[in-house]
Every structure is written in C-alpha cells, then in structure tokens.
Scaffold this active site. Structure first.
Site, PDB file in Angstrom:
ATOM      1  CE  LYS A 156      -2.538   3.441   1.603  1.00 31.91           C
ATOM      2  NZ  LYS A 156      -1.878   4.569   0.901  1.00 31.91           N
ATOM      3  N   GLY A 186       6.622   5.848   8.080  1.00 30.09           N
ATOM      4  CA  GLY A 186       5.748   7.018   8.020  1.00 30.09           C
ATOM      5  C   GLY A 186       5.824   7.761   9.337  1.00 30.09           C
ATOM      6  CB  SER A 187       3.640  10.324  10.800  1.00 34.74           C
ATOM      7  OG  SER A 187       2.421   9.621  10.780  1.00 34.74           O
ATOM      8  N   GLY A 232       2.308   5.219  12.827  1.00 37.79           N
ATOM      9  CA  GLY A 232       3.046   4.000  13.195  1.00 37.79           C
ATOM     10  C   GLY A 232       2.622   3.467  14.553  1.00 37.79           C
ATOM     11  CD  GLU A 255      13.107   2.007  10.478  1.00 40.08           C
ATOM     12  OE1 GLU A 255      13.524   3.105  10.886  1.00 40.08           O
ATOM     13  OE2 GLU A 255      13.613   0.922  10.832  1.00 40.08           O
ATOM     14  CB  CYS A 312      12.724  10.131   8.195  1.00 42.05           C
ATOM     15  SG  CYS A 312      13.805   9.181   7.132  1.00 42.05           S
ATOM     16  CD  GLU A 360       8.940  14.113  11.267  1.00 42.85           C
ATOM     17  OE1 GLU A 360       7.847  13.552  11.453  1.00 42.85           O
ATOM     18  OE2 GLU A 360       9.906  13.558  10.701  1.00 42.85           O
TER      19      GLU A 360
HETATM   20  P1  NAP Z   1       2.003   8.990   7.080  1.00 46.46           P
HETATM   21  O1  NAP Z   1       0.954  10.016   6.910  1.00 46.46           O
HETATM   22  O2  NAP Z   1       2.155   8.351   8.418  1.00 46.46           O
HETATM   23  O3  NAP Z   1       1.711   7.880   5.954  1.00 46.46           O
HETATM   24  C1  NAP Z   1       2.562   6.787   5.764  1.00 46.46           C
HETATM   25  C2  NAP Z   1       1.771   5.669   5.111  1.00 46.46           C
HETATM   26  O4  NAP Z   1       0.799   5.159   6.041  1.00 46.46           O
HETATM   27  C3  NAP Z   1       0.979   6.097   3.877  1.00 46.46           C
HETATM   28  O5  NAP Z   1       0.977   5.062   2.929  1.00 46.46           O
HETATM   29  C4  NAP Z   1      -0.411   6.312   4.456  1.00 46.46           C
HETATM   30  O6  NAP Z   1      -1.428   6.237   3.472  1.00 46.46           O
HETATM   31  C5  NAP Z   1      -0.496   5.152   5.423  1.00 46.46           C
HETATM   32  N1  NAP Z   1      -1.508   5.298   6.470  1.00 46.46           N
HETATM   33  C6  NAP Z   1      -2.131   6.422   6.895  1.00 46.46           C
HETATM   34  N2  NAP Z   1      -3.014   6.119   7.884  1.00 46.46           N
HETATM   35  C7  NAP Z   1      -2.944   4.785   8.080  1.00 46.46           C
HETATM   36  C8  NAP Z   1      -3.598   3.876   8.968  1.00 46.46           C
HETATM   37  N3  NAP Z   1      -4.512   4.286   9.866  1.00 46.46           N
HETATM   38  N4  NAP Z   1      -3.275   2.566   8.913  1.00 46.46           N
HETATM   39  C9  NAP Z   1      -2.333   2.119   8.042  1.00 46.46           C
HETATM   40  N5  NAP Z   1      -1.706   2.942   7.154  1.00 46.46           N
HETATM   41  C10 NAP Z   1      -1.991   4.259   7.198  1.00 46.46           C
HETATM   42  O7  NAP Z   1       3.440   9.559   6.677  1.00 46.46           O
HETATM   43  P2  NAP Z   1       3.838  10.439   5.404  1.00 46.46           P
HETATM   44  O8  NAP Z   1       3.300  11.816   5.600  1.00 46.46           O
HETATM   45  O9  NAP Z   1       3.541   9.721   4.133  1.00 46.46           O
HETATM   46  O10 NAP Z   1       5.437  10.468   5.557  1.00 46.46           O
HETATM   47  C11 NAP Z   1       6.093  11.374   6.369  1.00 46.46           C
HETATM   48  C12 NAP Z   1       6.536  10.738   7.684  1.00 46.46           C
HETATM   49  O11 NAP Z   1       7.308   9.569   7.415  1.00 46.46           O
HETATM   50  C13 NAP Z   1       7.440  11.640   8.501  1.00 46.46           C
HETATM   51  O12 NAP Z   1       7.070  11.559   9.857  1.00 46.46           O
HETATM   52  C14 NAP Z   1       8.829  11.038   8.283  1.00 46.46           C
HETATM   53  O13 NAP Z   1       9.747  11.315   9.315  1.00 46.46           O
HETATM   54  C15 NAP Z   1       8.498   9.590   8.192  1.00 46.46           C
HETATM   55  N6  NAP Z   1       9.552   8.833   7.502  1.00 46.46           N
HETATM   56  C16 NAP Z   1      10.353   8.014   8.253  1.00 46.46           C
HETATM   57  C17 NAP Z   1      11.387   7.308   7.659  1.00 46.46           C
HETATM   58  C18 NAP Z   1      12.267   6.396   8.477  1.00 46.46           C
HETATM   59  O14 NAP Z   1      12.897   5.523   7.903  1.00 46.46           O
HETATM   60  N7  NAP Z   1      12.330   6.563   9.790  1.00 46.46           N
HETATM   61  C19 NAP Z   1      11.600   7.427   6.267  1.00 46.46           C
HETATM   62  C20 NAP Z   1      10.763   8.258   5.524  1.00 46.46           C
HETATM   63  C21 NAP Z   1       9.735   8.956   6.162  1.00 46.46           C
HETATM   64  P3  NAP Z   1      -1.990   7.609   2.805  1.00 46.46           P
HETATM   65  O15 NAP Z   1      -0.881   8.188   2.021  1.00 46.46           O
HETATM   66  O16 NAP Z   1      -3.109   7.144   1.965  1.00 46.46           O
HETATM   67  O17 NAP Z   1      -2.431   8.487   3.938  1.00 46.46           O
END
Ligand code: NAP
Length: 496
Positions: free
Chosen positions: A175, A228-229, A233, A250, A284, A385
């Site tokens: 996904k 993701g966030s 997570g 992550e 991130c 963040e």
């Molecule tokens: P996000 O909003 O948490 O989304 C990440 C993924 O989760 C997307 O595919 C999202 O789908 C999905 N998602 C949303 N709600 C969900 C739920 N209730 N259940 C399961 N999946 C769900 O994060 P983002 O805005 O795309 O990315 C930015 C964040 O990622 C930042 O916090 C960044 O620090 C972090 N990040 C961390 C790393 C690492 O390795 N530590 C690397 C890259 C990014 P939708 O897009 O459809 O909402």
C-alpha cells in the site's frame, strides 16, 4: 479525461471493487493532473491476501539464489529506466531531479545488495553438547508481508522493504502513499517484467486509514513493515501487537547538526543547506535543528541566511531548481501553523517564514527556506517534527550541552557533528542518542548496505537496509540431528 490506473491483485491489473478513483496532481503545478488511482476498500485487500497466500506457497519453494536473480534483473531494469522513473517521481512528489535520480539509485543499490544475499542468508552451525549430534539454525520465509510506505521516498523506501521481503521468500502486498501512486505502478511493472510470478506481489492503492488499516488488521498478513509518521506508526503498532504480528516501524525524526568552534565552517554550511532544505525538508533524516557554538553563532547565521535566500524554488524537473514544493496543501498548512507557533514562542524568523509566491510558484505548494533564531531547548519548534524547509537554530556553550540538547527530544534518528577534534568526534558518536551519527557530513546520506533506523519514538527496534533487514523478514528455525542411535538427553546426559 485523465488516465485511470489499476491495482495489481490476483496476478492481473484490476479496478477497485468500489469503482471509485482518487486524483493525483503535481505538487508544483496543481493544474497538472497526472492520473486517477483506485480508491480501494477492504474487499480489495481481502482478494490481495488470498492471492498473496497462493503466491507465497510457490515463491517460498524457489531457491533463494534464483529469487535473487529476479531482483538483480529488476535492478538492471531500474538502471535502464532511471531517468524515466526519476522524472515520473519528480512530477508527483516534487523533489528535484537530482534527488529523484538518487532515490532510484538507492533502490538499484538495494536490489543488487539483496540479490547477492540470495547466496548467503546465513544460519549458524554450532557444536552440540552431546556426541554424534549436529545443531544448526537456518532462515525460513514467514508469509504474506504487508508493506506500507510514505510519500517522501516513493521508490527507495519501498525497495528497502520489498526487495528483502521477496529475497527471503515472502510474498508482498504493498500500500503506497496516496500522493505517489504512479511511482508504485512503475516499480511493480519492473518487478513483473523481471520475472516475479504474478501473485507474489500485490499493489493496492487507496486511503491509508482504509487500505492500510485493512492490511494491518488482516489475520492472513503476519508481517507488517511500515515507514511514516510516529502517529500512524504507533496506531499500527497497537493493532499489530494485539494480533502478535511481526511489525517494523520506521517513523519521525528531529535531527540536529552540531557545529563546534573548530569545525570547517564552509563544510558545515554546505552540510546544513543540503540537510535542511534538500527534499524541501521532507526527509525523516532532514536537519531541522542547527546547534551552533556561541563563538561561531552570529557569523554562521549571517552566512546561512544569505545562502538560504539564494536557493532557487521551482518545479523540480527544471535543472536550475534547488528546492521543490511541499507535497500537498495539508503539508503547507502544517508548516504555516508552525510559523505562528514560532512567533508565539518569541522566536525570530531570520529568513523565509512564508509561502513562496511569484512566477511559476503560485500554483504549487512552495514555502520559503526558513531559518528561525533564538530557539530555546524545549520550545515546540525545537521538539516537534515540522517536515518542511525550516531550521531551528539553538546556541550552546560546550559539547556536553550540545549532546544534552540533541538527546532531549522524543525522536532519535540521525545526528551530525562538524569538528576537527577527534575527541569531540568520538564522544559525539558514543553519546548522541540516535540510530545514525555523521561526522563532518550532513544528517542525511544513508547507504543501502548499512542498517538504517532510529531509537526512541523513531522506531521499534528494527533496522532496514544492510544485513539486519533480512532477519526481520525471515524466521529463525533450529534443527538438531542425532545420529548416535540412542536416546540422548540434553542437560541431563551431559552431566551424568
Ligand atoms: P504517514 O501520513 O504516516 O503515511 C505513511 C503511510 O501510512 C501512507 O501510505 C499512508 O497512506 C499510510 N496510512 C495512513 N493512515 C494509516 C492507517 N490508519 N493505517 C495504516 N496505514 C496508514 O506519513 P507520510 O506523511 O507519508 O510520511 C512522512 C513521515 O514519514 C514523517 O514523519 C517522516 O519522518 C516519516 N519517515 C520516516 C522514515 C524512516 O525511515 N524513519 C523514512 C521516511 C519517512 P496515505 O498516504 O493514503 O495516507
């Protein structure tokens, strides 16, 4: 009429059960409609799980070196199509071409690295405590792996998960983030062209809270790998924990670059410009805090503000652009909200601080590279963040204080120190509470063959990349072979 794209389920490209689609537009130019992607639901996920379970039974029986060859071929295809992939990624994600080329290259490196692991996947053979008996461990695949990925690395981050999951013999349901569906289709097409059997990979587009949640809650998906966030997570971790799933999280970061008085100031300046404003601050590992020694603070800030003001904003596909747009309206509003927070906290906006406007910018989500000065430890802009081109500058008087400030946040992904003193460098490596510390290099720049991840609220203890990710995607099994021809009892017959 915009092109309609499909899910990949059951070995075919298919429409979602709902018949509904979600628009995907270019964040640099909202008038540029890229296409329509499926708004899938629980029934699409359920079909994907059935198919992935069939795929798993075939794929697990394929020898690991052969699985590795498929990944090698996929990496070859990515190499051939690097420019096309990078351009498609820039169009839907916004970051500049130089960076999307790097994003593809990271996936290529990860593919080649994973391919070679097909000829290792080491277990252990150790002596048994009993005579005429062998003891050994080896790695087995687990099953259907659910992969949920963010928008900011549309190909690299998925490759960190999908390549090792497949190499270990699992099937995958992916996904991707809603904002970057095109990159996902292109990635899956490459895997299929490389020879991956149709039902070993499933791609289900749609909303995270629907498709992502359905994947996490499905009992037929024993492994979840999420990036993701921290907010999302943590929610996933709760559900996966209740269901006793294996889950890798992550998540967010609040990374600091420390500049000591003995640093090469030019190098430190280049580092923070790249770390803070590369990918428009949406990494991130982005540098979002700059810790300056009091003796260099004023001069460094002057130079930084001057250089930040010279960065050229625009469409990432133009070679002259330094900084692209934020990903979407919600991201822009979030960064704008933090500017109010900063002003309420009494912080001075030394440059930027507002939506960028002007020719070529008004139709996109552009925000000026921003430097906040007078930030104190504990302020919200220092702790949370922001995920945009915003640097919070904090002044410190000695390394001990800098380490304390670095560590006193809930996240722990990466950190950087600029110094020419070997004692400061090694103290920082040992005391900074992060998964990664860079010396004389910015907070961003991980390489595919080393473990990647963070501590505290950044992760739940697993690592991607390098040799460690293969442990996450496989189960250790132990075998004992007793050829003594008699009953031998461990712990008892050794001491009789
Ligand atoms: P996000 O909003 O948490 O989304 C990440 C993924 O989760 C997307 O595919 C999202 O789908 C999905 N998602 C949303 N709600 C969900 C739920 N209730 N259940 C399961 N999946 C769900 O994060 P983002 O805005 O795309 O990315 C930015 C964040 O990622 C930042 O916090 C960044 O620090 C972090 N990040 C961390 C790393 C690492 O390795 N530590 C690397 C890259 C990014 P939708 O897009 O459809 O909402």
């Amino acid at each position: 009429m915009a092109d309609r794209f499909s899910n990949r389920v059951g070995g075919e490209w298919v429409a979602p059960a709902s018949g509904e689609y979600i628009e995907n537009r270019n964040p640099a130019r909202q008038t540029d409609l890229i296409g329509m992607w499926p708004e899938s639901g629980r029934e699409d996920v359920a079909r994907a799980v059935e198919s992935a379970q069939r795929g798993f039974e075939k794929w697990r029986a394929t020898p690991a070196p052969q699985r590795g060859m498929v990944l090698k071929d996929a990496a070859d295809l990515m190499t051939e199509r690097k420019e096309d992939l990078a351009r498609a990624m820039t169009r839907e994600m916004g970051k500049v071409l130089e960076e999307t080329r790097g994003d593809v290259q990271e996936a290529i490196d990860t593919g080649y690295y994973a391919a070679t692991e097909g000829r290792r996947l080491f277990g252990h053979t150790v002596p048994s405590e009993l005579r005429d008996k062998w003891a050994m461990s080896f790695r087995r695949p687990i099953g259907v792996s659910g992969v949920i990925t963010p928008f900011n690395f549309p190909i690299a981050v998925p490759s960190w998960k999908i390549f090792p999951a497949l190499l270990c013999g699992n099937s995958v349901i992916w996904k991707p983030a809603e904002d970057v569906p095109h990159s996902a289709n292109l990635f899956v097409e490459i895997l299929l062209e490389a020879g991956l059997p149709g039902d070993v990979i499933q791609l289900v587009h749609g909303r995270g809270e629907v498709v992502g949640a359905a994947l996490v809650e499905h009992s037929g998906v024993p492994v979840i790998s999420f990036t993701g966030s921290t907010e999302t997570g943590s929610r996933i971790g709760e559900v996966a924990g209740r269901m006793n799933k294996r889950v890798s999280l992550e998540m967010g970061g609040k990374n600091a670059q420390i500049v000591m008085p003995d640093a090469d100031m030019e190098l430190a300046l280049e580092g923070v410009l790249w770390g803070g404003f590369g990918t428009t601050g949406q990494r991130c590992t982005a540098t979002s805090r700059l810790l300056l020694h009091e003796s260099v603070h004023d001069e460094f800030v002057d130079r930084l503000v001057e250089r930040a003001g010279q960065l050229r904003l625009g469409d990432g596909s133009a070679e002259a652009t330094d900084v692209g747009p934020l990903i979407n309206q919600a991201a822009l509003e979030k960064v704008q909200r933090y500017m109010s927070v900063a002003r309420d906290e009494g912080v001075e906006v030394a440059c930027g601080g507002q939506r960028a406007s002007g020719s070529g910018l008004d139709d996109g989500f552009f925000f000026e590279p921003t430097v906040l000065i007078g930030v104190k430890p504990g302020m919200r802009v220092e702790q949370e963040e922001i995920f945009g081109p915003v640097l919070s500058v904090i002044v410190f008087s000695d390394l001990e204080e800098a380490v304390r400030v670095n560590n006193d946040v809930e996240y722990g992904l990466s950190s950087a120190i600029y110094t020419s003193d070997v004692r400061s460098a090694f103290s920082a490596i040992s005391d900074l509470d992060n998964g990664i510390t860079y010396v004389n290099a910015p907070t961003i720049g991980a390489e595919a063959h080393l473990p990647f991840g963070g501590v505290k609220q950044t992760g739940n203890g697993h690592r991607e990349g390098g040799w460690e990710v293969f442990e996450f995607f496989s189960e250790t099994k132990v075998a004992y072979l007793d050829y003594s021809g008699r009953l031998q009892r461990a712990q008892i017959d050794t001491h009789s």
